[in-house]
Design a protein around this motif. Structure first.
Motif, short mmCIF file in Angstrom:
data_model
loop_
_atom_site.label_atom_id
_atom_site.label_comp_id
_atom_site.label_asym_id
_atom_site.label_seq_id
_atom_site.Cartn_x
_atom_site.Cartn_y
_atom_site.Cartn_z
N SER A 151 86.23 31.74 63.96
CA SER A 151 86.40 32.66 65.08
C SER A 151 87.79 33.29 65.07
O SER A 151 87.96 34.48 65.36
CB SER A 151 86.16 31.94 66.40
OG SER A 151 87.12 30.91 66.59
N THR A 152 88.78 32.50 64.67
CA THR A 152 90.15 33.02 64.57
C THR A 152 90.26 34.03 63.44
O THR A 152 90.92 35.07 63.58
CB THR A 152 91.15 31.87 64.35
OG1 THR A 152 91.02 30.93 65.41
CG2 THR A 152 92.57 32.40 64.30
N MET A 153 89.64 33.73 62.31
CA MET A 153 89.65 34.69 61.21
C MET A 153 89.00 36.00 61.62
O MET A 153 89.42 37.08 61.17
CB MET A 153 88.91 34.10 59.99
CG MET A 153 89.61 32.93 59.35
SD MET A 153 88.70 32.32 57.90
CE MET A 153 89.50 30.75 57.62
N GLY A 154 87.99 35.91 62.47
CA GLY A 154 87.37 37.13 62.96
C GLY A 154 88.30 37.94 63.83
O GLY A 154 88.31 39.18 63.78
N LYS A 155 89.13 37.27 64.64
CA LYS A 155 90.09 37.97 65.49
C LYS A 155 91.18 38.64 64.65
O LYS A 155 91.55 39.78 64.89
CB LYS A 155 90.74 37.00 66.47
CG LYS A 155 89.79 36.39 67.49
CD LYS A 155 90.52 35.38 68.36
CE LYS A 155 89.57 34.67 69.31
NZ LYS A 155 90.27 33.63 70.12
N ARG A 190 98.37 29.04 67.35
CA ARG A 190 97.75 27.72 67.15
C ARG A 190 96.40 27.87 66.47
O ARG A 190 96.07 27.09 65.56
CB ARG A 190 97.59 27.03 68.50
CG ARG A 190 96.91 25.67 68.43
CD ARG A 190 96.83 25.04 69.82
NE ARG A 190 96.11 23.78 69.78
CZ ARG A 190 94.79 23.66 69.87
NH1 ARG A 190 94.04 24.76 70.00
NH2 ARG A 190 94.21 22.47 69.83
N ASP A 191 95.62 28.85 66.89
CA ASP A 191 94.31 29.07 66.27
C ASP A 191 94.46 29.45 64.79
O ASP A 191 93.63 29.07 63.96
CB ASP A 191 93.56 30.17 67.02
CG ASP A 191 93.17 29.74 68.43
OD1 ASP A 191 93.09 28.53 68.67
OD2 ASP A 191 92.96 30.63 69.28
N ALA A 192 95.50 30.21 64.46
CA ALA A 192 95.74 30.59 63.07
C ALA A 192 96.07 29.36 62.22
O ALA A 192 95.67 29.28 61.04
CB ALA A 192 96.87 31.61 62.98
N LEU A 193 96.76 28.39 62.79
CA LEU A 193 97.07 27.16 62.06
C LEU A 193 95.80 26.33 61.85
O LEU A 193 95.64 25.70 60.80
CB LEU A 193 98.12 26.35 62.81
CG LEU A 193 99.52 26.98 62.89
CD1 LEU A 193 100.44 26.13 63.75
CD2 LEU A 193 100.11 27.16 61.50
N ILE A 194 94.91 26.34 62.84
CA ILE A 194 93.62 25.65 62.66
C ILE A 194 92.81 26.33 61.55
O ILE A 194 92.18 25.67 60.73
CB ILE A 194 92.84 25.63 63.98
CG1 ILE A 194 93.59 24.78 65.02
CG2 ILE A 194 91.43 25.08 63.77
CD1 ILE A 194 92.96 24.80 66.39
#
Length: 282
Positions: A37-41, A253-257
């Motif tokens: 989901s983060t990669m999509g953002k 934080r989401d990018a690190l996940i």
């Protein structure tokens, strides 16, 4: 009564195995749901192939960290695999019995040393040496690869040694009967027969190398730049996570996940490669 105990233990073991599978499933679900989901953002292309990592500007490109992880792992392979394999061969076929137990104890001790101690050793001892040899700060991708090469030695030596000991002696004795020397019998008969286990040790060592964090964090320089020069500082996927997760929030934080997802996929590829190679060898 015995049948009740057997059924109880059977259910206990089944529950333990199911709990392990459930833990793996939950970890995968958490990583992939949040990561993709983060990669999509951010944008998949911008995230994977982006060359700039600036969290304050919401720019998240992890290509420097991907290349840094690959370079460090390959250097660990170059330094650790030949030494580890030759050490295992020496222990099995050439080592005098008087010193075998001592050498084996030292190798086992290397396996038990915490990674942070390796990192401190690299910072205090290896970094100054490489600083004098190659210039710069001494903290570089090359230094991290060298240190990881030392760290993966116990894994490669132990697994390779066990594989070599499991080889049927008929391979060695048959080579001797055909007129081969001791060295030729070892390297051209016994070692090829153990290649499945040797490859397993190498793959396990590479898995540890690509997933190592604290030791690499001390000696790599931690610069989120494209690693064109192995004698300059760099950053790996693992060190990128450990450096910034403590204060990261929101999209950062989401990018690190999502970075952890990429790391997970790398380790998965290594394990699948091992399974494929083992099947081909058989």
């Amino acid at each position: 009564m015995n049948s009740i105990k057997e059924k109880g233990m059977k259910w206990l073991f089944t529950a333990a195995a199911s709990a392990s599978i459930l833990c793996v499933f939950l970890i995968c679900a958490f990583l992939f749901v949040n990561g993709f989901s983060t990669m999509g953002k951010i944008g998949f292309t911008e995230f994977i192939f982006g060359t700039v990592w600036k969290p304050l500007n919401n720019i998240f490109g992890i290509l420097p960290m991907i290349l840094g992880s690959v370079e460090v792992t390959l250097l660990a392979f170059v330094f650790g695999v030949p030494i580890g394999l030759l050490c295992a061969i020496f222990l099995v076929y050439f080592c005098p019995k008087k010193i075998y137990s001592k050498m084996k104890s030292v190798i086992d001790l290397l396996a038990g040393i915490p990674s942070i101690v390796y990192g401190f050793f690299g910072l205090v001892c290896i970094v100054p040496i490489f600083r004098n040899l190659f210039g710069g700060s001494g903290k570089s991708i090359f230094t991290a690869g060298f240190l990881l090469g030392i760290m993966i030695l116990p894994t490669i030596v132990s697994v390779s040694e066990s594989s070599l000991k499991a080889v049927d002696k008929n391979y060695y004795e048959g080579a001797l009967a055909l007129g081969a020397t001791h060295e030729r019998s070892v390297f051209f008969a016994s070692v090829p027969a153990a290649k499945s286990g040797i490859i397993a040790g190498i793959i396990l060592g590479m898995g540890r190398a690509i997933g190592e964090t604290m030791a690499v964090n001390y000696v790599i320089g931690n610069q989120a730049l494209m690693p064109f020069d192995i004698f300059m500082g760099g950053r790996t996927l693992t060190t990128n996570i450990v450096l910034e997760m403590g204060y990261a929030t929101d999209l950062h934080r989401d990018a690190l996940i999502a970075t952890a997802v990429v790391l997970f996929i790398f380790i998965l590829i290594i394990n699948l490669s091992f399974a494929f190679l083992k099947r081909r060898i058989r």
